[in-house]
Design an enzyme around this catalytic site. Sequence first.
Site, PDB file in Angstrom:
ATOM      1  N   HIS A  67       0.867  -1.188   0.000  1.00 49.65           N
ATOM      2  CA  HIS A  67       0.000   0.000   0.000  1.00 49.65           C
ATOM      3  C   HIS A  67       0.902   1.236   0.000  1.00 49.65           C
ATOM      4  CE1 HIS A  67      -3.732  -2.259   0.683  1.00 49.65           C
ATOM      5  NE2 HIS A  67      -2.994  -3.049   1.446  1.00 49.65           N
ATOM      6  N   ASP A 317       2.026  -6.817   2.494  1.00 48.38           N
ATOM      7  CA  ASP A 317       0.846  -6.045   2.940  1.00 48.38           C
ATOM      8  C   ASP A 317       1.297  -4.816   3.726  1.00 48.38           C
ATOM      9  OD1 ASP A 317      -1.742  -5.193   3.239  1.00 48.38           O
ATOM     10  OD2 ASP A 317      -2.350  -6.770   4.628  1.00 48.38           O
ATOM     11  N   HIS A 321       0.356   3.854   8.257  1.00 50.98           N
ATOM     12  CA  HIS A 321      -0.651   4.746   8.830  1.00 50.98           C
ATOM     13  C   HIS A 321       0.062   5.829   9.628  1.00 50.98           C
ATOM     14  CE1 HIS A 321      -4.174   2.367   7.829  1.00 50.98           C
ATOM     15  NE2 HIS A 321      -3.575   1.280   8.274  1.00 50.98           N
TER      16      HIS A 321
END
Length: 442
Positions: A67, A317, A321
């Site tokens: 991501h 993965d 954040h």
Amino acid sequence: MNDRIGTTRDGIVIRGARILGGEPADILIRDGLLVEIGQGLSVGETVETVEAEGLIALPGLVDLHTHLREPGREDAETVTTGTRAAALGGYTAVHAMANTDPVADTAGVVEQVWRLGQEAGYCDVQPVGAVTVGLGGEHLAELGAMADSAAQVRVFSDDGRCVSDAVLMRRALEYVKAFDGVVAQHAQEPRLTEGAQMNEGAVSGRLGLTGWPAVAEEAIISRDCLLAAHVGSRLHICHVSTAGSVELIRWAKSKGWDVTAEVTPHHLLLTDDLVEDSPVGSYNPIYKVNPPLRTRADVEALRAALADGTIDCVATDHAPHPVEDKEAEWAAAAMGMIGLETALAVVQEAMVETGLLDWAGVAERMSCAPARIGRLRGHGQPIEVGAPANLTLYDPAVRAAVDPAGYASKSRNTPYQGLTLPGRVVATFLRGRPTVLDGKLT
Ligand SMILES: [Zn+2]
């Protein structure tokens, strides 16, 4: 970017690297290719030398599941910071997941992400296209247009969400056959995981947190294996996390169905009891992730499945954040962990130190298999004359405490803080150009 090393006309010679852990050899790189491999190579004086005594040479790592957060959440990560982290982790290519804002569900957005990767230059960025418009789960996205775009998308996923509608999943599987694509499913039955906070089991019971049952993952995997077999298409299962999922994938493969699977480094090492008690306290959301950390028995089954090839590859993965989204109370905190800069170390700890994989096995599962599943050209190839010079040099002999202070990722949500892990990526070469040397970005 360092333009001294790697851009000279006469190339680079790597001295004494142990290719896939074998005997020391020299590797001559010229014009972005491996041009000569052997012991005691004689090369001209104008060739740059990289000393690699004691280091293991692996094909540049390939991540099927990253991501990068751009566009939309540049406060968490950007294509530049994420690919710098990837290079430091030994990666030469990453697949960028589609759950950005806007969602990567059109040719325009996937081309934008692909170009940002090219401009950054640290590793190849292969965009993943969304399966459904806006990840909404209602209408198929423009899969063909994304496949035909400059980004040549081959992997499609609504990751972060499950394609839970069986008819849509069937249509997506049928559609991608036209361009040899694959649907990568985030297997999570939504009704069975409403409000779920962690693995359903003894620990969730004690802590009073809503459980996330293994069957929510396994039900979707069994359905999708059957669908893929029914339409004769390619299915990939993201971040497998339970022993039952392993059994289902083993069964699907035994039928000859075209099903592949990945496991994350954190599911190979960490367990759900860390939520109750860990080096960083209890209820620490650093361990909150989707799918959740499972039990020791699940971890053992995942390791065995990666060793025997039931699970084809490791995928990070990597889910950055910002601090404010992660340092909240458990229920409110975001799910996800960063992982690009620690993946190889965790795989060494969980798989190599335990005797389950040798370095050739690591190369297969962290480079060759993911490149093959993603239909990525130029990556994941054997280290042999004529191949593109995508390489990682790794020192397996060191051990150090995990310290995210120096990470290139914009985020700090690593679950390994407080642990000591083996290994260090010393150098990464992207088509012959070093992106990392002496453990630092060039
Ligand atoms: Zn996912």
